[in-house]
Write an enzyme that holds these catalytic residues in place. Structure first.
Site, PDB file in Angstrom:
ATOM      1  N   ASP D  81      10.066 -13.932   2.535  1.00  0.00           N
ATOM      2  CA  ASP D  81      11.479 -13.785   2.230  1.00  0.00           C
ATOM      3  C   ASP D  81      12.100 -12.944   3.330  1.00  0.00           C
ATOM      4  O   ASP D  81      11.986 -11.719   3.338  1.00  0.00           O
ATOM      5  CB  ASP D  81      11.587 -13.083   0.881  1.00  0.00           C
ATOM      6  N   TRP D 106       2.966  -6.398   2.094  1.00  0.00           N
ATOM      7  CA  TRP D 106       2.221  -6.887   0.958  1.00  0.00           C
ATOM      8  C   TRP D 106       1.570  -8.193   1.348  1.00  0.00           C
ATOM      9  O   TRP D 106       1.882  -8.775   2.385  1.00  0.00           O
ATOM     10  CB  TRP D 106       3.073  -7.016  -0.295  1.00  0.00           C
ATOM     11  N   ASP D 125       6.854  -6.983   8.255  1.00  0.00           N
ATOM     12  CA  ASP D 125       8.159  -6.993   8.888  1.00  0.00           C
ATOM     13  C   ASP D 125       8.021  -6.472  10.309  1.00  0.00           C
ATOM     14  O   ASP D 125       7.113  -5.710  10.625  1.00  0.00           O
ATOM     15  CB  ASP D 125       9.152  -6.103   8.125  1.00  0.00           C
ATOM     16  N   TRP D 157      10.247  -3.817   4.260  1.00  0.00           N
ATOM     17  CA  TRP D 157       8.908  -3.386   4.693  1.00  0.00           C
ATOM     18  C   TRP D 157       8.929  -2.334   5.778  1.00  0.00           C
ATOM     19  O   TRP D 157       7.927  -1.661   6.003  1.00  0.00           O
ATOM     20  CB  TRP D 157       8.152  -4.549   5.291  1.00  0.00           C
ATOM     21  N   TYR D 166      15.275  -3.505   9.932  1.00  0.00           N
ATOM     22  CA  TYR D 166      14.574  -4.774   9.687  1.00  0.00           C
ATOM     23  C   TYR D 166      15.004  -5.831  10.699  1.00  0.00           C
ATOM     24  O   TYR D 166      16.199  -6.071  10.890  1.00  0.00           O
ATOM     25  CB  TYR D 166      14.879  -5.276   8.268  1.00  0.00           C
ATOM     26  N   THR D 169      10.164 -11.296   9.977  1.00  0.00           N
ATOM     27  CA  THR D 169       8.911 -11.185   9.232  1.00  0.00           C
ATOM     28  C   THR D 169       7.875 -12.174   9.772  1.00  0.00           C
ATOM     29  O   THR D 169       8.191 -13.342   9.998  1.00  0.00           O
ATOM     30  CB  THR D 169       9.165 -11.469   7.733  1.00  0.00           C
TER      31      THR D 169
END
Lengths: 385, 183, 385, 183
Positions: D81, D106, D125, D157, D166, D169
């Site tokens: 995401d 994660w 990230d 993250w 950010y 990812t």
């Protein structure tokens, strides 16, 4: 309460998880996240400035491999950041503003220095909080050809130019340039720049060894700003600078000496083009390749007062020696053009309607090559490696 | 390119009327420059107004209504380049709540089709709040490069304010330029 | 070199210009630019949080007149700012992060206090740099009902809750809440909040007069997180809080006491709906109006693992006393729902596919009223005046 | 809503296979929570992936190619995401130049359609540079609210890094979960 902040703790947690999920060792080698390297420097690498006006405090310079129009990286431009490469292409300079609390609070201006290969920041050089909060037109930031000094256009709205010493990474001085705009450095010497003034003359400022002004001289009139203003973009072959006017004149001046010397003038618009009111248009409306003497101009028909930034219907190519048009091709809405620095150049453009980048081949004939859309939000300037 | 044609066809007469007026403005610009003082400046420029798809979040706009102040074609916006404050919580001459009015600005002249008079319009930016992002317009009649700062529109009007961030732009009528604008 | 910085100088320049352009005095009164006032507070005023992920350091709270869906103002949320109104609706609190140089540099977290009528900032209260850099789900920031304390969810990624004293405008303390998330304040007293824990229990923390924790107690299990997790959003009538599960159960708990007391449980999904796998979905997937006992849920058919944030195909209305569905209407892709605080409420929603806002009438029957698109980029949370 | 149907029809078998695996992960999450230490976290969430028009500047995406790592349907992205680093100058497991890799993350599990094995994927990230803004994807299989932080994907993250911003990812394959995932 500090969570998993260290890499070691993170690795331990991953190991725990892998065991919890009944990992098979098998023939699989776990990957490690890394940071990618840019492809080796290449003449087709593009640096595309994007003002991102809907989030204007967070502009961007997109870095794109022009061979494939593939996105390869980005640096943040901050609030109306003005970017420019060093002469050796190893550094990117960005004159920008940061506000203490994003959209409010104390204004700080600085020249940020990035390594053009790692995209990491190398230096932050404080400058007076006056840098022109302007669209990133070519010429609002420039360097001397030896790379020693960086010049930044200011607007308060009064015009002045900040001088930064790259070697010492220090602000040097501010030079008033009332009524003038843009920075056109001399190329055979490293102590001089010229700026274009609102009365149509060129003002040349000569510096001492420390970067402070030691003299200035004004040229005769290059153009009539009331009748046929020139774009602020310029292109050059060494000290021979080319200017383009709203009505399609190509003007030239030698900016190597203490006083600018006005050169030849010709028009990109032939008799038959005048009927349809063809005119240049855009934010970086022309490109010039000295080696092949080719000038590329973004053109639109039915030009009118106020159409001088309109997207191109066609791109016209000229031989700057003969002044003959040698090609005309579809313009793909280009508002910015630039050529690669190679013996047989490629021509690149921006279509702002789709935030698209364009590549044209120039040999054996000018020909559209590739388009990829979606490079940010408001790209308007290209600088080539 | 049809949008360009449409847009400019509609404005043909206006352009003709404004041309000599603009010369007067340019001369005025010179006076100020000659005095070592530059006249205030214009909003940010961008891609052509017919490309609202270039942004997410652009509200749909009625194209072409010279009397609707949330469209780029509203008569006062003949030289406005930025987000319309009328889409951002302001009005034609009011900045949205929480912002402040720019201290410096430049003045354009637009033809009011309702009384056929030319009005002097001050395009003030509204400052100090995150960019509005709605109703981006870009009109360049009479616009010139920054060596004619008084008629240049690719810089941030909020530069003269302590609240420096650009939010949106209003179009304030300062007066009637002439009963019948320059023929 | 300072340009025209003062209003007086500006006015003088305007006068010069007007004379230069041969102004007619005529019957025209020159306008003065002013700052607009917000319309008077109204139950339909919406505060819509937008993470603007493509420029995530520059989020926004759009303020909209829900009567007309007209944009009336905005405040900047900063980097993953979490916003919430004060109980008296006179202030907006935003827990956010600022980085020293926009996208880099030292992180500062604070609670910004805005006047909800002028949209001017009133106070900046420093907090530890731990605020949850999360989507603005309801419950990540909350206040006590008397408005004295503001609670902010932290994640480092370990969970804790920051307590701020609004009266003194000071940070008070940080309360560890490992494995739990969200802030559900008691409503009859002003010294207590509950948080939802990953084992399905509720942890209630009681504070002393200074806002420091004086005790905590854990409830029996409210739900089974492995089988049927609840959304983090809650709605409440005084201390009776409602929870909604992924599979459509409505759960309740009384959060007024030292230990949360689990209440009734029922399902929004009837036997005939199970065939088509109807499920709730979204970021703020339900709304509740205590006065009319109506629950509105954003529902989609063919629900599957991972569909719990999917846009609504329909909105279903329930009587929370009888548990009967009393209406179903088209969902317009809603991922967020909220009702106005008035005797006969209106229902508002967000369609993220068009950044659209939706209004439904709830009387005499639930009925779609109006849609306007283009409210920012990534709106996902509505709070009503 | 056709996009949702299409997207999830395609993934039906995968979902079935992952369901019990997810339970194992959830249990693991509890172990960490019980120890007072939370497992790292997920990227930002947003509107559904079928709405790229919501942003200006989204490059066109080939929908549905499970082996093309610049599309949301690429097999490793079953729980990703955020912005795909493959569109931003990085690769499937490399952050773009100038960024740094998140310290916390994660781990999801995705079915590789080429060998029919389930892989553990770490969604790191990339941090410290202005948001990429390209190729936004949003998949939520196994995602849970933040009281199960280890399987929650609506937080940043990069929060564990000094470089806090950010950017995008990556999806790093850590290992094969099982020869045949949970039936």
């Amino acid at each position: 309460m500090q969570g998993l902040r260290s890499g070691a703790a993170w690795a331990a947690a991953i190991c725990l998880l892998m065991s919890a999920a009944d990992l098979m060792a098998g023939d699989f080698t776990p990957e490690q996240p890394r940071v990618a390297k840019l492809p080796a420097p290449d003449p087709a690498r593009m640096y595309v400035s994007d003002v991102a006006i809907s989030h204007i405090i967070d502009g961007r310079m997109h870095i794109v491999d022009g061979n494939t129009l593939k996105y390869v990286g980005v640096i943040g431009l901050g609030f109306t950041g003005l970017g420019r490469l060093s002469p050796d292409r190893r550094e990117i300079y960005v004159a920008t503003t940061y506000l203490a609390k994003l959209n409010r609070g104390t204004r700080t201006d600085e020249v940020d220095v990035y390594d053009s290969q790692t995209l990491k920041i190398k230096a932050e050089i404080a400058i007076p909080p006056k840098h022109a909060q302007a669209l990133p037109y070519k010429g609002v930031i420039a360097t001397t050809p030896d790379g020693r000094f960086i010049f930044v256009q200011n607007a308060t709205p009064a015009s002045s130019i900040t001088v930064v010493d790259r070697k010492s990474a220090q602000y040097v001085t501010e030079i008033p340039t009332p009524g003038c705009w843009g920075i056109l450095p001399a190329q055979r010497v490293s102590n001089r720049f010229t700026t274009v003034c609102g009365d149509g003359t060129l003002l040349t400022v000569t510096l001492d060894a420390a970067g402070k002004p030691s003299g200035e001289a004004r040229s005769v009139r290059l153009f009539d700003p009331d009748k046929n203003p020139v774009y602020s973009q310029t292109e050059n072959e060494v000290d021979e600078y080319l200017f383009l006017s709203f009505y399609g004149d190509v003007l030239s001046a030698n900016l190597g000496g203490e006083t600018a010397k006005i050169g030849e003038k010709w028009s990109v618009i032939g008799e038959s083009d005048k009927q349809a009111n063809w005119r240049p248009g855009g934010y970086q409306p022309f490109a010039f390749h000295p080696g092949t003497r080719r000038l590329y101009v973004a053109m639109h028909p039915r030009g009118k007062e106020g159409s001088h930034k309109d997207p191109a219907a066609e791109i016209w190519a000229f031989d700057t020696k003969t002044h003959q048009r040698v090609a005309r091709v579809p313009g793909n809405n280009a508002v910015a053009l630039a050529v690669s620095h190679e013996a047989i150049p490629r021509l690149f453009g921006i279509d702002p309607l789709s935030a698209g980048l364009l590549r044209y081949e120039t040999a054996p004939a000018l020909k559209f090559g590739q388009r990829v859309d979606g490079f940010g939000e408001d790209p308007i300037l290209i600088e080539m490696q | 390119m049809q949008w360009l044609d449409d847009f400019f066809e509609r404005k043909t007469r206006e352009v003709a009327q404004l041309t000599s007026r603009r010369s007067a403005l340019l001369k005025f610009g010179k006076i100020l420059i000659g005095a070592g003082m530059l006249f205030p400046i214009l909003p940010f420029d961008r891609q052509p107004q017919a490309a609202p798809g270039g942004h997410g979040g652009q509200p749909p706009q009625d194209e072409g209504d010279v009397n609707k102040d949330t469209t780029c074609e509203y008569w006062r916006y003949c030289a406005l380049d930025g987000f319309l404050c009328t889409c951002c919580g302001g009005s034609i001459n009011e900045c949205p709540p929480g912002t402040e009015v720019s201290k410096v600005t430049w003045v354009g002249t637009c033809q009011n089709p309702n009384d056929n008079k030319a009005y002097l319009i001050s395009y003030n930016d509204c400052c100090g709040v995150t960019a509005c992002g709605r109703c981006m317009c870009n009109a360049n009649i009479g616009e010139r490069p920054a060596y004619r700062m008084g008629v240049h529109n690719d810089v941030n009007w909020c530069m003269g304010n302590k609240a420096n961030a650009y939010h949106c732009t209003v179009a304030v009528a300062l007066g009637i330029a002439e009963a019948r604008p320059h023929a």
